[in-house]
Design an enzyme around this catalytic site. Structure first.
Site, PDB file in Angstrom:
ATOM      1  N   GLU A  62       0.768  -1.213  -0.148  1.00 56.42           N
ATOM      2  CA  GLU A  62      -0.130  -0.021  -0.232  1.00 56.42           C
ATOM      3  C   GLU A  62       1.075   1.320   0.052  1.00 56.42           C
ATOM      4  O   GLU A  62       1.917   1.267   0.620  1.00 56.42           O
ATOM      5  CB  GLU A  62      -0.828   0.094   1.350  1.00 56.42           C
ATOM      6  CG  GLU A  62      -1.565   1.477   1.458  1.00 56.42           C
ATOM      7  CD  GLU A  62      -2.538   1.235   2.588  1.00 56.42           C
ATOM      8  OE1 GLU A  62      -3.108   0.316   3.020  1.00 56.42           O
ATOM      9  OE2 GLU A  62      -2.797   2.436   3.337  1.00 56.42           O
ATOM     10  N   GLU A  67      -2.342  11.482   3.554  1.00 54.59           N
ATOM     11  CA  GLU A  67      -3.623  11.310   4.545  1.00 54.59           C
ATOM     12  C   GLU A  67      -3.432  12.592   5.459  1.00 54.59           C
ATOM     13  O   GLU A  67      -2.568  12.883   5.791  1.00 54.59           O
ATOM     14  CB  GLU A  67      -3.439   9.885   5.268  1.00 54.59           C
ATOM     15  CG  GLU A  67      -3.584   8.741   4.294  1.00 54.59           C
ATOM     16  CD  GLU A  67      -3.373   7.637   5.343  1.00 54.59           C
ATOM     17  OE1 GLU A  67      -4.212   6.806   5.419  1.00 54.59           O
ATOM     18  OE2 GLU A  67      -2.146   7.078   5.674  1.00 54.59           O
TER      19      GLU A  67
END
Length: 204
Positions: A62, A67
């Site tokens: 990932e 974020e």
């Protein structure tokens, strides 16, 4: 020299044009404005394996280009998760940068992806890199072999450290709550909220 009307003179030639700039590395750029900084919001621009080639998460990898937690205005997180490096083991690779106006203005969030490393950028500035340990292990093995050694150093590095050799797909989403996004609770006015996207560019 060449003779001219006023006497001897020098012949000047135009300098050659500069070489063209190198092509950009394989990369993804997302121009986005994050949603308002409200407690419980969790916007993300990220990639996951398209075929789970090495198994379910986190084995196939990932890449979190950016974020943000609504309870942390302007704080931008970039991370990589693999079988060997992930938050379950508290070993995932991560970095933080800031943009105070990330919720009010558009910024360019980017990933540069080569065989040697992943690099995460905001507005062209690198804030996180992750090196390919498999590549270094292969080079170390070849070097050791050329010197008569067995190449043990680094030989253990494999897909657990670098699964980023197959197709991934991009996800743009705004989550509400969750173990991380909701760690400080969820505000009553958390919705409606949206992440605005000006464009997505992929360079191959």
């Amino acid at each position: 020299q060449a003779a001219g009307p006023g006497g001897a003179g020098e012949v000047h030639e135009d300098p050659p044009p500069p070489p063209p700039p190198p092509p950009p590395p394989p990369s993804i750029e997302v121009c986005a404005k994050l949603p308002p900084a409200r407690r419980g919001l969790w916007p993300a621009i990220w990639l996951v394996s398209s075929d789970n080639r090495y198994g379910r998460w986190p084995a196939s990898g990932e890449i979190d280009i950016v974020e943000n937690l609504g309870c942390e205005p302007g704080v931008l997180h970039g991370s990589v998760h693999t079988g060997a490096y992930n938050h379950r083991y508290k070993s995932h690779r991560t970095a933080v940068t800031t943009r105070a106006d990330a919720h009010d203005r558009f910024h360019i969030y980017a990933l540069h992806w080569t065989e040697a490393e992943l690099a995460l950028l905001v507005d062209g500035e690198v804030f996180f890199t992750f090196s390919n340990e498999r590549l270094h292990a292969r080079k170390g093995t070849a070097s050791a072999a050329s010197h008569g050694g067995g190449g043990e150093a680094g030989a253990a590095a494999g897909v657990g450290e670098w699964p980023f050799d197959h197709p991934f797909h991009l996800i743009l989403n705004v989550a509400v709550g969750g173990n991380w996004g909701g760690k400080d609770g969820i505000a009553d006015d958390v919705c409606p909220a949206q992440m605005e996207i000006a464009y997505v560019r992929v360079f191959r």
